[in-house]
Design a protein around this motif. Sequence first.
Motif, PDB file in Angstrom:
ATOM      1  N   GLY A 126       0.830  -1.198   0.000  1.00 18.44           N
ATOM      2  CA  GLY A 126       0.000   0.000   0.000  1.00 18.44           C
ATOM      3  C   GLY A 126       0.862   1.243   0.000  1.00 18.44           C
ATOM      4  O   GLY A 126       1.456   1.598   1.015  1.00 18.44           O
ATOM      5  N   GLY A 128      -0.135   4.490  -1.080  1.00 15.84           N
ATOM      6  CA  GLY A 128      -0.962   5.646  -1.379  1.00 15.84           C
ATOM      7  C   GLY A 128      -0.471   6.862  -0.615  1.00 15.84           C
ATOM      8  O   GLY A 128       0.707   6.994  -0.287  1.00 15.84           O
ATOM      9  N   GLY A 131       0.773   5.445   2.781  1.00 17.29           N
ATOM     10  CA  GLY A 131       1.790   4.409   2.671  1.00 17.29           C
ATOM     11  C   GLY A 131       3.128   4.916   2.183  1.00 17.29           C
ATOM     12  O   GLY A 131       4.180   4.429   2.619  1.00 17.29           O
ATOM     13  N   ASP A 149       2.302  -2.430  -4.525  1.00 17.79           N
ATOM     14  CA  ASP A 149       1.015  -1.748  -4.592  1.00 17.79           C
ATOM     15  C   ASP A 149       0.289  -2.254  -5.831  1.00 17.79           C
ATOM     16  O   ASP A 149       0.912  -2.646  -6.814  1.00 17.79           O
ATOM     17  N   THR A 181       0.414  -3.471   6.219  1.00 22.72           N
ATOM     18  CA  THR A 181      -0.542  -3.176   5.154  1.00 22.72           C
ATOM     19  C   THR A 181      -1.200  -1.832   5.435  1.00 22.72           C
ATOM     20  O   THR A 181      -1.655  -1.570   6.547  1.00 22.72           O
ATOM     21  N   LEU A 183      -3.947  -0.016   3.377  1.00 20.02           N
ATOM     22  CA  LEU A 183      -4.862  -0.048   2.239  1.00 20.02           C
ATOM     23  C   LEU A 183      -6.126   0.762   2.546  1.00 20.02           C
ATOM     24  O   LEU A 183      -6.384   1.115   3.706  1.00 20.02           O
ATOM     25  N   GLU A 188     -10.216  -4.170   0.124  1.00 23.62           N
ATOM     26  CA  GLU A 188      -8.857  -4.325  -0.377  1.00 23.62           C
ATOM     27  C   GLU A 188      -8.059  -5.319   0.470  1.00 23.62           C
ATOM     28  O   GLU A 188      -7.297  -6.134  -0.071  1.00 23.62           O
ATOM     29  N   ASP A 209      -1.732  -4.487  10.511  1.00 25.78           N
ATOM     30  CA  ASP A 209      -2.659  -3.882   9.561  1.00 25.78           C
ATOM     31  C   ASP A 209      -2.985  -2.463  10.008  1.00 25.78           C
ATOM     32  O   ASP A 209      -3.577  -2.250  11.066  1.00 25.78           O
ATOM     33  N   THR A 211      -4.770  -0.402   8.119  1.00 23.72           N
ATOM     34  CA  THR A 211      -5.942  -0.024   7.335  1.00 23.72           C
ATOM     35  C   THR A 211      -7.103   0.358   8.247  1.00 23.72           C
ATOM     36  O   THR A 211      -7.245  -0.174   9.340  1.00 23.72           O
TER      37      THR A 211
END
Length: 413
Positions: A126, A128, A131, A149, A181, A183, A188, A209, A211
């Motif tokens: 990830g 973005g 990330g 990604d 991660t 995301l 996702e 995680d 996210t």
Amino acid sequence: MPYLAPDPAGTLHFTGTPPPTGAAAHPGNPSLVPRCSSPGYSGSAVASLARACFTAGPAVGSQPFVPRHRPAPSGTVRHRPAPPCDARPRCPASAYRAGVPPPGRASSRTREPGYDPGMLNIGLIGLGRMGTPICARLVTAGHRVTAHDAVPEREQAARDHGADWRSTAEEVCTGVDVLITVLPGPAEITALMSDTVLAALGPGATWIDMTSNSAEAAGPIRDRAQARGISVLEAPIGGNPADAAAGKLRLFVGGDREQLARQRPLLETLADPDRIVHIGGHGTGYTVKLLVNMLWFGQAVATAEALLLGRRAGVELSVLHDVLAAGPASSAFIRHDLPSLFAGDYLTSFGLDHIHDQLTIVVDQARALATPHDIAEAVRRTYQEALEHYGPADGELLAVAMLEERAGLRLRG
């Protein structure tokens, strides 16, 4: 009774004199003091482990001592191989990596010349808005980062920050100590964390995680990961890309407290230590993060309605803002985020579609747990209307823009 005392080079020796404590133990480097009081270590545990290391290896004082964590409960592999005793500690990671590799699996780094125990082998999936600065922070801290990604064009950004790149998630997960991660949401993560990815990650690794996930969606994935001997923490993020770049994120951590203590030195690379909050067991971190978001979005639309009404009634926005910020209705949104709206900034760091997804998770969870959720539903519905109006555009305050259009007024200071 012997004590462990460091010399100026960082080597620990047994001595009959108690070592200094607090800031005196680290003149010129007070940032090390909190780590010396980590809940993962006791004086007796460190002393006994040091004796074992010194008596089994070279003479006392000939090499730095790398502390080891207490062993995990029988049958549970919680962490990766410890660094060799003759390796030089370089960053806080050396204080919590311990154990022995499970059968048939050893960290690929332990076989490399120049292996540094302070350098973790981290997989990052990830890249973005959040990330990418997280990637930069991890590399700068001295970790080896391998990134992936779903958008191949982000490879260059990863390499620009010093990370390696792999074209598949399975390649990223092979041989890493920690997988992180970052995301957009549950869909996702569910698509990513297949059995093949978990198999590549393998026993002894840790999955963190970050996210904004849902507890319901994460549960089955976590169960499958833990069944493979993978440790799991959830640490959804609070903050923006600038916070990520500065290492000032807020983390809402759910999972085992001891696992958090083990991973805290790594997380402190990304977040303010005071903002790494252990919420509770698995699922609680995700839930609290979404509740924080729901309240923030609710404050945004409620404040916008109040401002539009006040402005239409003839009150100057600057006066109204000052009164609200200083009064009992004040909030972090009014004090810190409202000036951005007055400047015409609708905070384009997150998409309307993902905002609506998060609000829907909150409403669905409230419905499933039979708690009142009329206000949450009203906030969700407002953002749904904004999504229908603008499409999946970026803008955390686009629901406010929609209210401005309906009123025929712009909230500009």
